[in-house]
Design a protein around this motif. Structure first.
Motif, mmCIF file in Angstrom:
data_model
loop_
_atom_site.group_PDB
_atom_site.id
_atom_site.type_symbol
_atom_site.label_atom_id
_atom_site.label_comp_id
_atom_site.label_asym_id
_atom_site.label_seq_id
_atom_site.Cartn_x
_atom_site.Cartn_y
_atom_site.Cartn_z
ATOM 1 N N GLN A 71 2.951 -3.648 -6.662
ATOM 2 C CA GLN A 71 2.341 -2.649 -7.284
ATOM 3 C C GLN A 71 3.259 -2.402 -8.391
ATOM 4 O O GLN A 71 3.325 -1.184 -8.797
ATOM 5 C CB GLN A 71 2.452 -1.665 -6.150
ATOM 6 N N GLY B 212 1.612 1.656 -3.623
ATOM 7 C CA GLY B 212 0.067 2.060 -4.871
ATOM 8 C C GLY B 212 -0.353 3.181 -4.037
ATOM 9 O O GLY B 212 -0.756 3.916 -5.018
ATOM 10 N N THR B 213 -0.255 3.685 -3.401
ATOM 11 C CA THR B 213 -1.288 4.823 -2.351
ATOM 12 C C THR B 213 -0.202 6.221 -2.612
ATOM 13 O O THR B 213 -0.420 6.533 -3.142
ATOM 14 C CB THR B 213 -1.446 4.780 -1.096
ATOM 15 N N ALA B 214 1.262 5.982 -2.521
ATOM 16 C CA ALA B 214 2.247 6.998 -3.284
ATOM 17 C C ALA B 214 1.603 6.409 -5.512
ATOM 18 O O ALA B 214 2.132 7.956 -5.766
ATOM 19 C CB ALA B 214 3.672 6.123 -3.307
ATOM 20 N N LEU B 215 1.381 5.826 -5.792
ATOM 21 C CA LEU B 215 1.345 6.170 -6.817
ATOM 22 C C LEU B 215 0.334 6.520 -7.644
ATOM 23 O O LEU B 215 -0.087 7.457 -7.996
ATOM 24 C CB LEU B 215 1.742 4.550 -7.430
ATOM 25 N N GLY B 216 -0.771 6.415 -6.155
ATOM 26 C CA GLY B 216 -2.082 7.424 -6.516
ATOM 27 C C GLY B 216 -1.991 8.800 -6.430
ATOM 28 O O GLY B 216 -2.736 9.619 -6.801
ATOM 29 N N ALA B 217 -0.790 9.036 -5.776
ATOM 30 C CA ALA B 217 -0.373 10.874 -5.368
ATOM 31 C C ALA B 217 0.355 11.028 -6.566
ATOM 32 O O ALA B 217 -0.333 12.214 -6.751
ATOM 33 C CB ALA B 217 0.093 10.737 -3.984
ATOM 34 N N LEU C 267 -0.021 10.391 -9.739
ATOM 35 C CA LEU C 267 -1.352 10.423 -10.283
ATOM 36 C C LEU C 267 -2.288 11.788 -10.393
ATOM 37 O O LEU C 267 -2.895 11.997 -11.368
ATOM 38 C CB LEU C 267 -2.202 9.429 -10.390
ATOM 39 N N THR C 268 -2.347 12.044 -9.517
ATOM 40 C CA THR C 268 -2.515 13.226 -9.344
ATOM 41 C C THR C 268 -2.680 14.260 -8.192
ATOM 42 O O THR C 268 -3.226 15.334 -7.391
ATOM 43 C CB THR C 268 -3.968 12.510 -8.367
ATOM 44 N N GLY C 269 -1.202 14.718 -8.797
ATOM 45 C CA GLY C 269 -0.706 15.976 -8.768
ATOM 46 C C GLY C 269 0.646 16.068 -7.529
ATOM 47 O O GLY C 269 1.451 17.207 -7.485
ATOM 48 N N LEU C 270 0.739 15.144 -6.980
ATOM 49 C CA LEU C 270 2.062 15.452 -6.220
ATOM 50 C C LEU C 270 2.688 14.589 -6.370
ATOM 51 O O LEU C 270 3.467 14.074 -7.012
ATOM 52 C CB LEU C 270 1.665 14.464 -4.996
ATOM 53 N N ALA D 115 0.734 -1.048 0.427
ATOM 54 C CA ALA D 115 0.085 -0.178 0.188
ATOM 55 C C ALA D 115 0.975 1.200 0.287
ATOM 56 O O ALA D 115 0.521 1.972 -0.408
ATOM 57 C CB ALA D 115 -1.038 0.099 1.700
ATOM 58 N N ILE D 116 1.962 1.647 0.081
ATOM 59 C CA ILE D 116 2.921 2.576 0.611
ATOM 60 C C ILE D 116 3.332 2.609 -1.008
ATOM 61 O O ILE D 116 3.060 3.636 -0.982
ATOM 62 C CB ILE D 116 4.161 1.787 1.116
ATOM 63 N N GLN E 234 2.095 -2.063 -11.500
ATOM 64 C CA GLN E 234 1.247 -0.779 -11.667
ATOM 65 C C GLN E 234 1.735 0.379 -12.049
ATOM 66 O O GLN E 234 2.201 1.427 -12.771
ATOM 67 C CB GLN E 234 0.081 -0.921 -10.852
#
Lengths: 319, 324
Positions: free
Chosen positions: B93, B65-70, B72-75, B62-63, B97
Motif C-alpha cells: 500500500q 490502504g483505508t487511510a489512503l482512501g480517506a 483521497l476523499t476529503g480527510l 488495510a490501515i 498506492q
C-alpha cells in the motif's frame, strides 16, 4: 423492473462503447500504435455498466487492472481515456498512468490499479471517509476473482463489516486469474461464501445480464445508503480476450469461449429490448454507428495528441 | 522555557492539529483506549471521541490502504504503524498506492496522509521490534520521510507533516519518548526538508539523525575537551534531504563522519555519502567514514544489541583516528 427507452439507450450505448473501445485497442496493439500491455474488458460490459448505472455522479468507484470498462461507465471521456492509454499529454492522467491507472477523481473514479486487490483499501477508506463525514454517498469496489485470494481482501472486508461502511464489493468472476482457473486456485468455489465469515450479505448475479446486475447492485446500494453496511456481489462473467495481448489462452477451450459468446451481454440486452418493443433494430444499428464514430474520433484524437514534454518527468510528484 | 518529553511533544502536536482541523483523525492499533503502544495518543480518544481516534484491527495493509482512501476523499488521516518492523505488512500500500497515486493520476489528486511509526534498538526487543528501516523508505519517490530527534523538532515537524498535502512517513524512536527538551508554549512549526546544525564546529562534520543525534552530541562534548571542534548536523528529514546544509558544512570542515543506526549496507549513510561526493568531493581532505549499525538482525542480548548499533565511544575513536 421497467426500462425506459432513455435508460435502454444509455445502457446499450455504454456497453457498445466499451466493446468497440476494447476491440479498437486490440487493433492498435496489433499495429503497434498502442504499446505496452492492456487488459481488455470485452465480454464483461454488463457488470460495469449495470452496476455504475444505479449510482450517482458523486458516488465513488475503484477499479482494477482491467479497468477501461469501469472508467467509461463512470462517465469517462473516450478521447481522454484513449489518449491516456497511448501515453499522451491529453490523457486523463496526462500520460503518466496509462491503461493500468485510468482515474478521474472529478468523476468519482478513484482509479484503476496495477496491483491485484489494490483498490480494496482505497474503496474501504473512501467508505470510512463517507461515514466519518456523514455523507450520503456509496462506493462500488470492483475487483476480480483472483483478488479474493489476497490478504488485503480479508482485512478490508473485516473492517467494512465491523464499521458498517457504505461499500458494495463487486467481484467480477471471469473464471481465471490470468491463467489459473477458480477451480484450481480457490478452496471455496462459490466466492460469495468468503463474505459469510465477515457477516456480510452476499449473492451471485448473472454478469452477462445488465438488468440483473442493475437490480442486484441497486438493492445493495440502497442498503449501503441507508447505513446498513457493506455487501458482496459476485458477478459471473467472462473476458473474451486473453488476460493480456500476449496470452495464447491455452488454459481454456474454444468451446468454453463459444458458450460464453453465445451469452454476449450486448446481444442479450439488444434482443430483449427488441422483444419488449423498447428499441427497434434500426435504433440499435444507429446507436452502434454513433458509437463507431465516437471511438474513431477518440482514436484520432489520441493519435494526433502530443506526448508529454520532457519537463513533465518531475512534475506531479509532490504538491 | 518549559521542558517536556518527546512523547508529550508529539501528543501536543496531534492534539493541536486535531483541534485546528476537524478533518484530521487518528487511525491505528491500540491508539484509542490504550493510548498507543508508547503512549503518544494518550487522552485523545477521551477528548475527541471514537470517530476521530479509531482503534483498528491488526491489519497493517488495510490501515494504510483505508487511510489512503480517506485521504483521497476529503480527510487528513494520521495512521499509526506500531513498529516500523511491521511496515513490510503494508509496504504494498505504501509503495504502490500511497507514494505513486498522485503521480500516476497526473497530479489530479492530493494525499494528505501521515503514517506515524517508530523504530530503533535499545529496549532489547530483538529482531522484530528494533529495526531501522528508513533506507527502504527513502528509495520511494512520492513520500517524504521525517525523523525528528528532539522534542522541539518532533512537535514542530509533526504539525507540519499533518498540514502537508503529501504523504509522509514520520518515524519516531522508541528510546527518545522519555527524553526531555525545551518546547515553547506558543505555537510553532518546523519546516520539512530542512536540516539543523545542532552544534557548530570547525574541525569535522557529523551528519546524523534521530537517536544518533544524541550520541553524536555527547561525542562532540567529549572531543571538545580534547581540542577537537565537531559540527553536528541533524538531518531531521531524510526525504527530501537537505544536502545543501551538509555541503556547506563540509566546505568548512573538510571532513565528514556519518552516524546512523540502520544497517550499514545500502543504508541512509550510503546516500548521504554519495551526495557529498557528488556535491563537495574537492573539499574533502579524507574519505567519508560511516559509523553505522551492524549488518545483522537485531540480537536480543543487551550486550549484543549494544554492539549492533553505534555508541559514543565508537564515534569518538573514529573521529580521533580521522584527525590523527
Amino acid at each position: 423492473m421497467e426500462i425506459s427507452k432513455e435508460l435502454a439507450i444509455k445502457l446499450l450505448k455504454q456497453m457498445m462503447e466499451i466493446r468497440q473501445f476494447e476491440d479498437m485497442i486490440m487493433e492498435l496493439l496489433a499495429k503497434n500504435i498502442a504499446e505496452g500491455g492492456s487488459h481488455l474488458y470485452a465480454g464483461m460490459e454488463a457488470v460495469a455498466v449495470g452496476a455504475i448505472s444505479v449510482i450517482r455522479p458523486d458516488d465513488y468507484i475503484t477499479s482494477t487492472h482491467r479497468g477501461h470498462g469501469h472508467a467509461i461507465a463512470k462517465d469517462g471521456d473516450l478521447k481522454a481515456l484513449m489518449a491516456e492509454i497511448l501515453g499522451k499529454k491529453t490523457g486523463v492522467c496526462k500520460g503518466k498512468g496509462g491503461s493500468l491507472h485510468l482515474a478521474d477523481l472529478s468523476k468519482g473514479n478513484l482509479g484503476a490499479n496495477g496491483i491485484v486487490g489494490g483498490g480494496l483499501g482505497i474503496a474501504t477508506g473512501a467508505g470510512l471517509s463517507i461515514k466519518l463525514q456523514k455523507q450520503n454517498k456509496v462506493v462500488l469496489c470492483f475487483f476480480g476473482d483472483g483478488a479474493t485470494n489476497n490478504g488485503i481482501f480479508f482485512e478490508c472486508l473485516n473492517m467494512a463489516s465491523l464499521w458498517k461502511l457504505p461499500v458494495v464489493y463487486i467481484c467480477e468472476n471471469n473464471k481465471y486469474a490470468m491463467s489459473v482457473s477458480v477451480e484450481r486456485s480457490h478452496a471455496v468455489k462459490d466466492i460469495t461464501k468468503k463474505a459469510i465469515a465477515f457477516d456480510i450479505p452476499a449473492e451471485n448475479v448473472d454478469g452477462q445480464d445488465v438488468i440483473a446486475v442493475r437490480e442486484v447492485v441497486g438493492k445493495w446500494v440502497n442498503y449501503a445508503r441507508e447505513g446498513k453496511g457493506p455487501s458482496f456481489i459476485v458477478a459471473n462473467t467472462y473476458r473474451y480476450y486473453g488476460h493480456s495481448r500476449s496470452d495464447p489462452r491455452v488454459y481454456r477451450t474454444r468451446e468454453e469461449e463459444k458458450f460464453w459468446k453465445e451469452r454476449d451481454p450486448i446481444i442479450l440486452f439488444a434482443n430483449r429490448m427488441k422483444q419488449e418493443g423498447i428499441l427497434s433494430q434500426e435504433e440499435i444499428d444507429s446507436i452502434e454507428e454513433e458509437v463507431r464514430k465516437e471511438v474513431e474520433e477518440a482514436v484520432d484524437f489520441a493519435i494526433k495528441s502530443p506526448y508529454p514534454e520532457p519537463e513533465e518527468l518531475y512534475t506531479d510528484l509532490y504538491i | 522555557m518549559r521542558t517536556i518529553t518527546y512523547r508529550q511533544a508529539l501528543n501536543e502536536a496531534l492534539d493541536e492539529e486535531m483541534a485546528r482541523d476537524s478533518r484530521v483523525f487518528l487511525f491505528g492499533e491500540d491508539i484509542a483506549i490504550y493510548g498507543g503502544a508508547y503512549g503518544v495518543t494518550a487522552g485523545l480518544w477521551q477528548k475527541y471521541g471514537e470517530e476521530r481516534v479509531i482503534d483498528t484491527p491488526i491489519s497493517e495493509n488495510a490501515i494504510v490502504g483505508t487511510a489512503l482512501g480517506a485521504a483521497l476523499t476529503g480527510l487528513r488521516p494520521v495512521a499509526e504503524i506500531m513498529y516500523i518492523d511491521f511496515i513490510g505488512l503494508c509496504m504494498d500500500q505504501l509503495n504502490n498506492q500511497v507514494a505513486k497515486i498522485r503521480y500516476m493520476f497526473g497530479g489530479k489528486c492530493t494525499v494528505p496522509l501521515v503514517i506515524r511509526t517508530e523504530g530503533g534498538a535499545g529496549r532489547t526487543l530483538g529482531a522484530h521490534h528494533s529495526q531501522s528501516l528508513e533506507a527502504w523508505l527513502i528509495h520511494i519517490p512520492g513520500i517524504k520521510v521525517v525523523m525528528p530527534a528532539t522534542p522541539y523538532d518532533a512537535k514542530g515537524l509533526l504539525k507540519s507533516s499533518i498540514r502537508d498535502d503529501n504523504p509522509i512517513v514520520f518515524i519516531e524512536h522508541k528510546m527518545l519518548y522519555n527524553t526531555k527538551g525545551e518546547v515553547p508554549e506558543e505555537e510553532y512549526l518546523v519546516p520539512i526538508g530542512v536540516a539543523d546544525i545542532k552544534r557548530e564546529g570547525k574541525d569535522i562534520t557529523i551528519v546524523t539523525y534521530s537517536r544518533m543525534l544524541l550520541f553524536s552530541l555527547q561525542a562532540a562534548e567529549i572531543l571538545e575537551k580534547e581540542g577537537i571542534s565537531v559540527e553536528v548536523i541533524d538531518l531531521r528529514t531524510l526525504l527530501p534531504m537537505d544536502i545543501e546544509t551538509v555541503v556547506k558544512s563540509v566546505k568548512k570542515t573538510n571532513k565528514v563522519v556519518i552516524v546512523e543506526e540502520d544497517c550499514k549496507t545500502g543504508g541512509v549513510g550510503a546516500e548521504i555519502g554519495m551526495q557529498i561526493v557528488e556535491n563537495a568531493f574537492d573539499y574533502l581532505d579524507s574519505p567519508i567514514v560511516r559509523v553505522a549499525g551492524a549488518d545483522v538482525p537485531m540480537p536480543k542480548s543487551p550486550v549484543l544489541e549494544k554492539l549492533a548499533i553505534p555508541d559514543v565511544d565508537r564515534i569518538c575513536s573514529v573521529i580521533r583516528n580521522m584527525l590523527k
